[in-house]
Motif scaffolding. Structure first.
Motif, PDB file in Angstrom:
ATOM      1  N   GLU B 319     115.743  41.893 138.984  1.00 43.02           N
ATOM      2  CA  GLU B 319     116.329  40.659 139.490  1.00 43.02           C
ATOM      3  C   GLU B 319     115.732  39.455 138.774  1.00 43.02           C
ATOM      4  OE1 GLU B 319     115.464  40.049 143.580  1.00 43.02           O
ATOM      5  OE2 GLU B 319     113.338  40.485 143.305  1.00 43.02           O
ATOM      6  N   SER B 320     116.437  38.379 138.939  1.00 42.65           N
ATOM      7  CA  SER B 320     116.000  37.142 138.307  1.00 42.65           C
ATOM      8  C   SER B 320     114.604  36.768 138.798  1.00 42.65           C
ATOM      9  CB  SER B 320     117.011  36.057 138.668  1.00 42.65           C
ATOM     10  OG  SER B 320     116.599  34.840 138.169  1.00 42.65           O
ATOM     11  N   GLY B 321     113.725  36.424 137.885  1.00 47.97           N
ATOM     12  CA  GLY B 321     112.378  35.987 138.266  1.00 47.97           C
ATOM     13  C   GLY B 321     111.413  37.129 138.482  1.00 47.97           C
ATOM     14  N   LYS B 324     110.525  39.689 133.691  1.00 49.44           N
ATOM     15  CA  LYS B 324     110.974  40.336 132.455  1.00 49.44           C
ATOM     16  C   LYS B 324     110.625  39.490 131.228  1.00 49.44           C
ATOM     17  CE  LYS B 324     115.314  40.371 133.750  1.00 49.44           C
ATOM     18  NZ  LYS B 324     115.364  39.723 135.060  1.00 49.44           N
ATOM     19  N   SER B 325     111.067  38.240 131.270  1.00 46.89           N
ATOM     20  CA  SER B 325     110.789  37.372 130.120  1.00 46.89           C
ATOM     21  C   SER B 325     109.295  37.211 129.924  1.00 46.89           C
ATOM     22  CB  SER B 325     111.404  35.992 130.321  1.00 46.89           C
ATOM     23  OG  SER B 325     112.774  36.101 130.552  1.00 46.89           O
ATOM     24  N   THR B 326     108.566  37.179 131.023  1.00 44.78           N
ATOM     25  CA  THR B 326     107.125  36.985 130.930  1.00 44.78           C
ATOM     26  C   THR B 326     106.473  38.141 130.188  1.00 44.78           C
ATOM     27  OG1 THR B 326     107.238  35.778 132.989  1.00 44.78           O
ATOM     28  CG2 THR B 326     105.064  36.478 132.266  1.00 44.78           C
ATOM     29  N   ILE B 327     106.961  39.356 130.407  1.00 41.69           N
ATOM     30  CA  ILE B 327     106.404  40.495 129.664  1.00 41.69           C
ATOM     31  C   ILE B 327     106.611  40.255 128.175  1.00 41.69           C
ATOM     32  CG2 ILE B 327     106.742  42.938 129.117  1.00 41.69           C
ATOM     33  CD1 ILE B 327     107.122  43.501 132.004  1.00 41.69           C
TER      34      ILE B 327
HETATM   35  N1  LIG Z   1     104.583  28.803 133.037  1.00 40.78           N
HETATM   36  C1  LIG Z   1     104.753  29.300 134.277  1.00 40.78           C
HETATM   37  N2  LIG Z   1     104.029  28.772 135.296  1.00 40.78           N
HETATM   38  C2  LIG Z   1     104.186  29.239 136.545  1.00 40.78           C
HETATM   39  N3  LIG Z   1     105.029  30.217 136.890  1.00 40.78           N
HETATM   40  C3  LIG Z   1     105.785  30.780 135.931  1.00 40.78           C
HETATM   41  C4  LIG Z   1     105.677  30.322 134.575  1.00 40.78           C
HETATM   42  N4  LIG Z   1     106.553  31.049 133.828  1.00 40.78           N
HETATM   43  C5  LIG Z   1     107.157  31.914 134.688  1.00 40.78           C
HETATM   44  N5  LIG Z   1     106.693  31.733 135.943  1.00 40.78           N
HETATM   45  C6  LIG Z   1     107.089  32.499 137.132  1.00 40.78           C
HETATM   46  O1  LIG Z   1     106.914  33.848 136.820  1.00 40.78           O
HETATM   47  C7  LIG Z   1     107.929  34.638 137.394  1.00 40.78           C
HETATM   48  C8  LIG Z   1     108.604  35.494 136.315  1.00 40.78           C
HETATM   49  O2  LIG Z   1     109.355  34.688 135.438  1.00 40.78           O
HETATM   50  P1  LIG Z   1     110.261  35.298 134.248  1.00 40.78           P
HETATM   51  O3  LIG Z   1     110.749  34.158 133.487  1.00 40.78           O
HETATM   52  O4  LIG Z   1     109.473  36.318 133.548  1.00 40.78           O
HETATM   53  O5  LIG Z   1     111.438  35.974 135.042  1.00 40.78           O
HETATM   54  P2  LIG Z   1     112.638  36.857 134.453  1.00 40.78           P
HETATM   55  O6  LIG Z   1     112.440  38.172 134.963  1.00 40.78           O
HETATM   56  O7  LIG Z   1     112.743  36.662 133.010  1.00 40.78           O
HETATM   57  O8  LIG Z   1     113.883  36.164 135.208  1.00 40.78           O
HETATM   58  P3  LIG Z   1     115.356  35.810 134.649  1.00 40.78           P
HETATM   59  O9  LIG Z   1     116.125  37.021 134.712  1.00 40.78           O
HETATM   60  O10 LIG Z   1     115.829  34.788 135.610  1.00 40.78           O
HETATM   61  O11 LIG Z   1     115.150  35.297 133.292  1.00 40.78           O
HETATM   62  C9  LIG Z   1     108.896  33.692 138.081  1.00 40.78           C
HETATM   63  O12 LIG Z   1     108.598  33.668 139.459  1.00 40.78           O
HETATM   64  C10 LIG Z   1     108.562  32.350 137.472  1.00 40.78           C
HETATM   65  O13 LIG Z   1     108.785  31.326 138.412  1.00 40.78           O
END
Ligand SMILES: Nc1ncnc2c1ncn2[C@@H]1O[C@H](COP(=O)(O)OP(=O)(O)OP(=O)(O)O)[C@@H](O)[C@H]1O
Ligand SMILES: Nc1ncnc2c1ncn2[C@@H]1O[C@H](COP(=O)(O)OP(=O)(O)OP(=O)(O)O)[C@@H](O)[C@H]1O
Ligand SMILES: [Mg+2]
Ligand SMILES: [Mg+2]
Lengths: 520, 572, 301, 306
Positions: B319-321, B324-327
């Motif tokens: 799901e969103s958030g 994934k992108s963080t990895i």
């Molecule tokens: N620089 C940051 N500071 C604080 N929190 C962050 C930061 N970057 C990401 N997050 C938090 O880390 C979590 C993961 O974010 P991420 O961008 O990896 O999600 P995602 O899985 O890629 O979602 P999406 O599918 O919407 O892109 C989220 O709750 C986001 O709010």
């Protein structure tokens, strides 16, 4: 002549650009607070309004002993300070000791050097001035360590004003903000940077004076704006004079021209030539420079608000040599003289000048004149403090144009133009003798002349001084350029004898004697 | 209700006007949904903007044709006239929710503003109405959301706010430009349901722009297919899917990936592991209080471990958030992380930017937001060539040849190299990003939602490109996507994440065909099916519990993955 | 290594072509062409001053003052009138171009480089580097510049270089603060993160990616700074740091004569116009440059 | 937030300390001798020496600086060499006027500058824009003295709407504030124009238009707040500038502000006053910048005060 029966009442507004630093008579030494203090305080001696003639002020009587060393003053009856207390001889002693006390750090302490006991007291030793003795409540006796013809004038200086001990001690360092004197006016209000208001002192010791109920000084106003105010009827006297930029405008306006009053001033503008720096250590070079300067043109540059000068003393000073020709303007002869002195190709030097108009302009005119005889003078236009500092070093400033910092006499006596600015005493590091001219023979003659006390010697003394200044000119440490004329403008609301508006000691106007036409 | 006739739009380019929309005509009736589908860059967004009178002046202009709303001709309307119809009669949801909200105003203010402007309510009622709107779009914790600023909301939340805003005044026509592109399928499904429900209640006519044929099938009554700014086919949705008339439509439909139809992945010998990640955690501190102490942490990624081998594709869904992108960012050393990452056998922990530089040659990432990832002030050609310059790999004509080749491979014409990012459509930008990431010929590529904005034909082309790279060079992929059909096509293994943790992982068929974790099941059920005849499936209700934000000292409960055999593991 | 060198050569060639294009565009837009013409004229005036001055700028001509000592208004002999010393104003303005151009361009240029440099660095790196740099900026902002001028005037021979340095020192701070604020938000944007992912060095990110986005602020500050610095030069020279009389500069002509502007308005008006034109010219060119470099404004129908 | 504030305040204190040191060094280097200034031209060498002793000017630099600092920490800024009054009193007497003029000038320059900038941005590259640009450059290139006198002449002398300089009523503050604001307006208008043009091109402005909002509302609620950020940084700078650097305007209008006090003190090497004024203006600058940094997150919630 001063109109003693002029009506009383009314007010006057005077404008100034600079803030009033202090109204403490022992400290104030700006030309702006100088006259204010004169109206707030009185000393034993004073001057006839509009003249340079000494008169008794708080003293009812002034006697000098045969040898000129003992001066006895009697105080008038019923004279009071603004706080209502009657003035007694003890106050005179207190006041003189205060001004000479090293802790007061008075810029005027040096004037009292002739009083016996000054040296030790001023060095911080002993208990007061031994030469000042209170005989009784009304009589005081001052003993000098050397006869001095100028002592009467010294006692008329602001620094010799009588102050009440209790008020000084109550106010401490702030006495300059809460002045209590015995002058014609007392301080009513002081809003820093805005306004100082004087009001009539009802118990003033001269009857029917002052004429005005109130004098308001508006502070911090640019002269140009002050003039606008005056033209709008919101001010009566521009304290800083007619601004140069508007001078011709005012003079060309018939309505205003009538309100302009012109008078002499105890002032000389000069160029100092540093006699200890090459090539000005060569008297021929100094003379050549004297002959190279076109003084008429410089006077024209400042719209004729001065008269060309050829000697240190201004014309209204006793001792001025009417018949002295000075060095006539003659660039060709000057060039020749330079060549003879070994500077056929001229030389390069520096001309220091204070950075406030019109001084840089005058410096540029001088520069052009020097160029005519092959001398290249680079101008260094600096803040006042920097120029003064440069002048006080033996080897820094070859030439200084004195404008803006020039000598205005403290009192109308020829001796006042010598000591600090031409004598050996001033030719020290940090001194004011910027040409570093030290002629011991002349110094000795000066001391002699000042020792010639008594009315019977007065003429001889003046002659002695005259010859001293002419001998100075023979050595040409200065180029006297001009004597400034005072031009004051007044509103239609105030009046008084013309001499009051160009009072030589009470600059810019004698507040005490001016009256308001409204009061008529 | 909305009649478009012969609509043409031109944009200004240095070489003169260029027609990007040419003679488009269609009608939209009350209560109907018309889908504009077609190639990326075919002028879909331009159509929407032209109708709204929002073409970016003075670079774009309507060159001809007419747009009529009822009897009102819109193309000749002045600013005042447009104001009266926008929101009240025609409303629009924009393609990019990230940048379409004012960052300085709270959600409530932005909602109330529309209501007040059009006199839908008075000042006192506005907060209540705004709340009602958020409830209508089923936003969680609507009271709290009202007070929040856009940057505090996730992409899906923002999109809902945009929808609420668009629906505030009960418009007759709603234009939705790719309303779900940025969102994961579960959210996408919810939003589509939402639009449908609202349409039913209010009788709104919807002009939906999308490239996703699944969405088309689910939503549309009729479809207009665009290509190169021209209409290629217009038909009711069932007719189109049943019997496409034009070649392009046939091609398009043929290219649509359908879940469950993907061929088996080529069986190939396992390469050496190129990327080994174990116990990777990324936490973001949230500071506050008198001493600026860390008060809470976002546990964006919690102890995730995986291995990717050369020539293998690991798909990451969730799901969103969920992190994934963080990895992806952690792998490139763009966020601080703990644990162990080794790239081609080299441990990257504790490396500075200098040491990381050679590592970054081998691992590259295509970022999620294609527009924001490009420098608006540089030509795209330069940007694609830049990695070569940075790593000193190529120069001169060789470099421009390589760049041109990269453009061709992602389906762009090399003469676009001189253009700047704003001159491209969303999908084109995504391809530029891919080209840039490929320019270094990395060994590992993290592709973050890299084909989400592409129409199916281009998408197929890109996927083919990626496949060929994998076949030829043994490139390894970490493929982040929400499109299950695409994942089924490309992935060897699938990893499903939630709240920063892996909930299920295994080989593709195991995870997609026999999902064990409830979240995986829900995800799969939400996938739109490109078949208009199929009745809409029952969606499973979402479970919105859990948050990645925890107070300091507290860690989320570690999920234990149970081995279900053959490498299929799930937290059940 | 050779490859890198070759790359650079390539880039320069490309850059050369681009700068030619930019100059071409500047010269074809009417307003920027006007600006360019003014700048060229002024530079020309500065270089050719000795040959184009109608009079000796230092000569305190006898006919240059009225009988009462007033300066002469513009007329046949003196096209722009004379100053308070009877010198030809036109010649002094032409000669003054030298000083004022050096100050307006050099001093202002240094200030901009410094300000932009510090602002970008602080905003991009943030953390303690940013904090230290920005606090240093605060310190410099509170620095008593007049006092410094007085001290320098006493210690050094007056020179234009010192004025330029003092001006640069005083003027960079505002720029730094504004650029810092902008960089801080830019640095968080995705396209910068991408650059880091690509392995781009800090310098590359700073100069190739951040700087172009800051151009519009830099242009605004740079052009506004011209008038300010040209006027500031007069104040500093007044305190004895810079050019000394009789050397003219636009600033000191205004400064010396401003009290006379009701009686001799030409003494303030003409140098004022010169300063205005210079600033305006740079602004026109700067604005055009910004438009040329802003890709969203390119194209025609 | 508070932590940030505490840290910034501590940093500010350090900056102020730095400023005292720098200023003290400069004053030490100034060749002019303060004792000479006090003593006047008739003083003997002994008198000068005596003054130096009393003021401690003969002490080594470190001792002088230390003495100044210890006194400062006890809240004692010393007494003016020339006026003999407490520096704190001298400044306190002028502070209200300076603050009043500062506020009025900033309000004026913002009102003029922002209005002009907004109009210019909205009419970009149209005649109105060009006209306003020329106005901005005139305002920046015009010497303050000339503007001040012109305003005085027209509005006070000719029209009689305002008093000819002075301090006290609302009427007094108008012209000096306008004179200062005129210059600042030039800067602000250019900055605002530039920043607005950037914001006008952003997506959320398009959204606002799509909402059917009126032009005025779009500008006021969406565009301006997003473009104002760089302006805030400038206001912080102006606060400091207007606290001490406006001698010309003060003297044209007879405004009893700190600027004139500072100018006169510098000319006459009145060290305690120079130090005091420098401290006050440095404090104003530091606080102004701090304020700007604190206001920024209030306007833009994305900026975190980390
Ligand atoms: N620089 C940051 N500071 C604080 N929190 C962050 C930061 N970057 C990401 N997050 C938090 O880390 C979590 C993961 O974010 P991420 O961008 O990896 O999600 P995602 O899985 O890629 O979602 P999406 O599918 O919407 O892109 C989220 O709750 C986001 O709010
Ligand atoms: N300023 C511009 N200059 C030149 N071309 C432009 C400009 N803006 C858009 N285009 C072109 O116009 C075409 C249509 O763009 P549009 O945004 O409508 O595409 P789209 O159909 O919405 O695509 P996507 O699905 O990728 O969003 C594209 O080919 C794009 O390259
Ligand atoms: Mg689009
Ligand atoms: Mg993501």
């Amino acid at each position: 002549e001063v109109n003693a029966d002029a009506p009383m009442g009314g007010t006057m507004t005077v404008t100034y650009k600079d803030d009033v630093a202090t109204l403490d008579p022992a400290i104030g030494y700006d030309w702006q607070n100088w006259s204010m203090i004169k109206s707030l305080f009185d000393g034993l001696m004073g001057y006839e309004p509009g003249t340079t003639a000494l008169r008794n002020e708080l003293a009812s009587d002034y006697a000098i002993s045969e040898d000129g060393l003992t001066h006895t003053f009697s105080l008038k009856d019923g004279i009071k300070f603004h706080n209502g207390r009657e003035i007694v001889a003890e106050d005179v002693k207190y006041s003189l000791e205060r001004v000479t006390n090293p802790e007061t750090r008075s810029p005027g302490a040096g004037f009292f050097g002739m009083i016996a006991g000054f040296d030790s007291w001023n060095a911080g030793e002993g208990e007061g001035l031994s030469g000042v003795k209170v005989i009784d409540d009304k009589t005081i006796e001052i003993t000098l360590s050397r006869p001095d013809a100028t002592f009467g004038h010294v006692m008329a200086l602001n620094f010799a004003s009588i102050v009440p001990k209790e008020a000084v001690e109550a106010a401490g360092e702030d006495f300059g903000r809460q002045p209590v004197g015995s002058g014609a006016f007392k301080l009513a209000e002081w809003a820093p940077g805005q306004r100082v208001v004087f009001e009539r002192f009802a118990d003033y010791h001269r009857a029917n004076l002052p004429k005005l109920d109130q004098v308001t000084f508006e502070i911090g106003l640019e002269p140009t704006v002050a003039l606008l105010r005056l033209q709008q009827g919101q001010a009566d006297v521009p304290g800083d004079g007619i601004p140069p930029a508007q001078f011709l405008q005012v003079m060309n306006d018939p309505a205003q021209k009538d309100n302009v009053i012109e008078g002499g001033q105890l002032h000389t503008g000069y160029i100092t030539l540093n006699t200890q720096m090459a090539p000005f250590d060569n008297v021929a070079v100094r003379k050549a420079v004297n002959m190279a300067i076109n003084k008429d043109r410089i006077v024209k540059l400042i719209n004729g608000r001065a008269v060309p000068a050829n000697q240190p003393l201004p014309p209204s000073m006793p001792g001025y040599a009417e018949d002295y020709e000075g060095y006539a303007f003659d660039p060709a002869a000057a060039k020749e003289m330079l060549a003879e002195a070994g500077f056929a190709d001229g030389f390069t030097t520096e001309l220091y000048v204070m950075n406030v108009d019109p001084n840089p302009r005058i410096a540029q005119a001088i520069q052009q004149d020097l160029k005519e005889i092959g001398v290249t003078a680079e101008i260094r236009s600096l803040a006042q403090a920097n120029v003064i500092a440069a002048g006080g070093e033996a080897d820094q400033a070859p030439m200084i144009w004195s404008g803006g910092m020039a000598w205005i006499a403290d009192f109308p006596d020829p001796s006042n133009f010598y000591g600090p600015i031409l004598g050996c005493a001033g030719a020290v590091q940090g001194g004011w003798n910027w040409s570093w001219y030290c002629n011991e023979e002349l110094d000795a003659r000066a001391a002699e002349a000042d020792a010639m006390t008594g009315a019977e010697n007065a003429d001889a003394r003046i002659e002695a001084w005259k010859s001293i200044y002419l001998d100075v000119m023979a050595d040409a440490p200065w180029v006297p350029v001009f004597n400034e004329q005072r031009f004051t403008l007044t509103s239609d609301k105030i009046a008084g004898d013309d001499s009051l508006f160009v009072d030589p000691v009470h600059i810019p106007v004698n507040y005490d004697y001016i009256y308001s036409k409204d009061a008529e | 209700m909305l009649t478009v006739r012969d609509l043409s739009v031109q944009v200004a380019t240095p070489s003169g006007a260029k027609t990007v929309l040419d003679g488009l005509s269609f009608d939209l009736k009350r209560g109907e949904t018309l889908c504009l589908a077609g190639e990326s860059g075919s002028g879909k967004s331009m159509t929407a903007l032209a109708i709204m009178g929002l073409l970016p002046e003075p670079m774009c202009r309507i060159a001809g044709g007419s747009v009529k709303l009822g009897d009102l001709e819109l193309t000749t309307l002045g600013p005042r006239g447009y104001r009266d119809i926008r929101s009240v009669r025609v409303a629009m949801i924009f393609q990019e929710p990230m940048t379409s909200l004012n960052p300085l105003m709270t959600v409530q203010d932005q909602l109330a503003e529309v209501l007040l402007e059009h006199g839908a309510c008075n000042r006192g009622e506005a907060p209540a109405r705004a709340l009602k709107l958020l409830q209508d779009v089923q936003l969680t914790e609507p009271e709290r959301r009202l007070k929040q600023y856009p940057h505090e909301l996730s992409g899906g939340m923002r999109q809902r706010v945009m929808i609420a805003m668009a629906l505030a005044c009960d418009p007759e026509v709603l234009i939705a430009d790719e309303p779900t592109t940025a969102l994961d399928v579960t959210v996408q499904a919810e939003i589509l349901d939402l639009i449908r429900a609202l349409q039913k209640d209010h009788g709104t006519a919807v002009l939906m722009i999308t490239h996703d044929m699944g969405v088309v099938a689910e939503m549309a009554d009729r479809v207009v297919i665009l290509r190169h700014g021209q209409e290629v086919e217009s038909a009711p949705v069932r007719d189109l899917f049943a019997a496409p008339q034009s070649d392009y439509a046939r091609e398009l439909l043929a290219a649509v990936p359908r879940l469950g139809t993907a061929p088996p992945r080529p069986e190939m010998e396992k390469g050496a592991p190129v990327l080994e990640v174990s116990d990777l955690s990324v936490r973001f501190d949230m500071r506050g209080g008198i001493l600026n102490r860390v008060q809470a942490r976002v546990h964006a990624v919690e102890q995730v471990s995986f291995t990717v081998r050369a020539g293998e594709t690991l798909a990451l869904v969730g799901e969103s958030g969920c992190g994934k992108s963080t990895i992806g960012k952690a792998l490139l050393g763009l966020v601080p992380w703990q644990g162990s990452i080794s790239v081609l056998g080299q441990q990257t922990h504790g490396m500075g930017p200098g040491a990381l530089k050679p590592v970054r040659r081998d691992i590259q990432m295509v970022f999620q937001d294609p527009g924001a990832s490009l420098d608006a002030r540089m030509t795209v050609g330069e940007q694609v060539a830049e990695p070569l310059v940075i790593h000193g790999l190529s120069s001169g004509s060789e470099m421009s040849d390589r760049t041109a080749e990269l453009f061709r491979r992602v389906g762009l014409s090399p003469d676009m190299m001189q253009r700047y990012p704003h001159e491209f459509s969303g999908g084109q930008r995504q391809r530029i990003n891919i080209a840039r990431a490929l320019s270094l010929s990395p060994k590992i590529l993290v592709a973050d939602e890299s084909v989400s904005a592409l129409d199916v034909s281009v998408q197929a082309q890109i996927l083919e490109l990626l496949q060929s790279l994998q076949d030829e060079d043994g490139l390894a992929f970490l493929f982040i996507s929400h499109d299950m059909a695409v994942i089924e096509q490309v992935a060897d293994r699938v990893m499903v994440m939630r709240l920063g943790q892996v909930v299920e992982e295994g080989v593709r068929d195991a995870v997609l065909h026999s999902p064990r974790h409830p979240y995986t099941r829900r995800l799969l059920s939400a996938v739109p099916v490109p078949d208009p005849t199929r009745p809409l499936p029952e969606r499973q209700a979402g479970d919105a519990s859990g948050t990645p934000v925890l107070p300091v000292g507290q860690s989320p409960e570690k999920l234990i993955l149970r081995d279900l055999g053959a490498g299929h593991r799930a937290a059940v | 290594m050779t490859m890198t060198a070759a790359t650079d050569g390539q880039m320069t060639a490309g850059r050369g072509a681009r700068s030619r294009r930019v100059i071409y565009e500047l010269m074809t837009r009417p307003r920027s062409a006007f600006g360019m013409v003014i700048i060229i004229l002024m530079v020309g005036a500065a270089l050719l001053a000795p040959w184009i001055m109608p009079h000796d700028p230092f000569e305190q001509s006898f006919d240059g003052l009225s009988l009462a000592g007033a300066p002469l208004p513009p007329g046949a002999d003196f096209p722009l009138g004379t100053d308070l010393l009877g010198r030809d104003l036109a010649s002094r303005l032409i000669l003054g171009t030298r000083t004022s151009l050096i100050i307006g361009i050099l001093a202002n240029g240094i200030a901009i480089l410094l300000g932009a440099g510090v602002g970008i660095t602080a905003g991009y790196f943030g953390g303690w580097i940013g904090a230290v740099l920005m606090r240093f900026t605060d310190l410099m902002m509170a620095f008593p510049a007049l006092l410094l001028a007085i001290v320098l005037a006493a210690i050094f021979q007056p020179s234009l270089l010192i004025v330029a340095l003092v001006i640069a020192m005083v003027n960079w701070v505002q720029m730094a603060r504004v650029i810092y604020t902008e960089t801080r938000s830019l640095a968080e944007r995705d396209f910068i993160t991408v650059q880091r992912a690509l392995g781009a060095g800090h310098l590359r990110i700073l100069f190739k990616h951040l700087l172009p986005h800051l151009l519009s602020s830099i242009v605004v500050f740079g052009t506004l700074g011209i008038s300010t610095t040209v006027l500031l030069e007069a104040t500093l020279s007044f305190l004895g740091v810079g050019v000394q009389p009789p050397m003219p500069s636009w600033g000191n002509i205004i400064f010396e004569n401003q009290t006379y502007f009701t009686t001799a308005p030409w003494l303030v008006f003409f140098p004022g116009i010169a300063i205005l034109l210079l600033a305006l010219a740079f602004n026109l060119v700067g604005d055009a440059l910004r438009d040329i470099l802003d890709p969203t404004l390119k194209g025609r129908h | 937030m508070q932590a940030y504030l505490v840290r910034r305040l501590m940093e500010s204190a350090l900056i102020l300390l730095g400023i005292t040191l720098v200023t003290f060094i400069l004053l030490y280097l100034v060749p002019a001798d303060p004792a000479r200034q006090i003593a006047g031209r008739s003083a003997t060498a002994e008198t000068v020496q005596n003054i130096r002793d009393q003021l401690g000017l003969n002490d080594p630099f470190v001792v002088q600086y230390w003495n100044y600092l210890t006194a400062l920490f006890q809240g004692d800024m010393g007494r003016s060499y020339l006026q003999r009054a407490e520096v704190s009193e001298l400044i306190a007497a002028r502070l209200p006027a300076s603050l009043l003029l500062m506020v009025a000038a900033i309000v004026t320059e913002l009102v003029f500058g922002l209005t002009i900038g907004i109009v210019a941005a909205l009419r970009r590259n149209k005649p109105a824009d060009h006209g306003l640009m020329i106005f901005s450059f005139v305002s920046i290139s015009a010497p303050q003295f000339v503007i001040g006198i012109l305003l005085l002449y027209v509005f006070a002398v000719k029209l009689g709407w305002f008093p000819i300089g002075g301090y006290g009523t609302f009427g007094h503050v108008v012209l000096p504030a306008v004179t200062l604001g005129f210059l600042g307006a030039g800067w602000y208008s250019r900055m605002m124009r530039s920043s607005m043009i950037d914001v006008l091109g952003q997506d959320f402005v398009r959204t606002a238009r799509a909402k059917g909002l009126g032009k005025a509302r779009i500008i006021l609620r969406h565009v301006i707040p997003n473009s104002i950020l760089p302006i805030i940084a400038m206001i912080g700078i102006d606060i400091g500038l207007f606290m001490s650097g406006i001698v010309v305007v003060e003297s044209v209008f007879g405004w009893p502000g700190i600027g004139q006090l500072a100018w006169q003190a510098i000319q006459r090497v009145d060290i305690p006053v120079i130090m005091g004024v420098t401290m006050v203006s440095a404090t104003a600058i530091v606080l102004g910048n701090l304020l700007a940094d604190l206001v920024a997150p209030a306007i833009d919630p994305r900026i975190k005060t980390k």
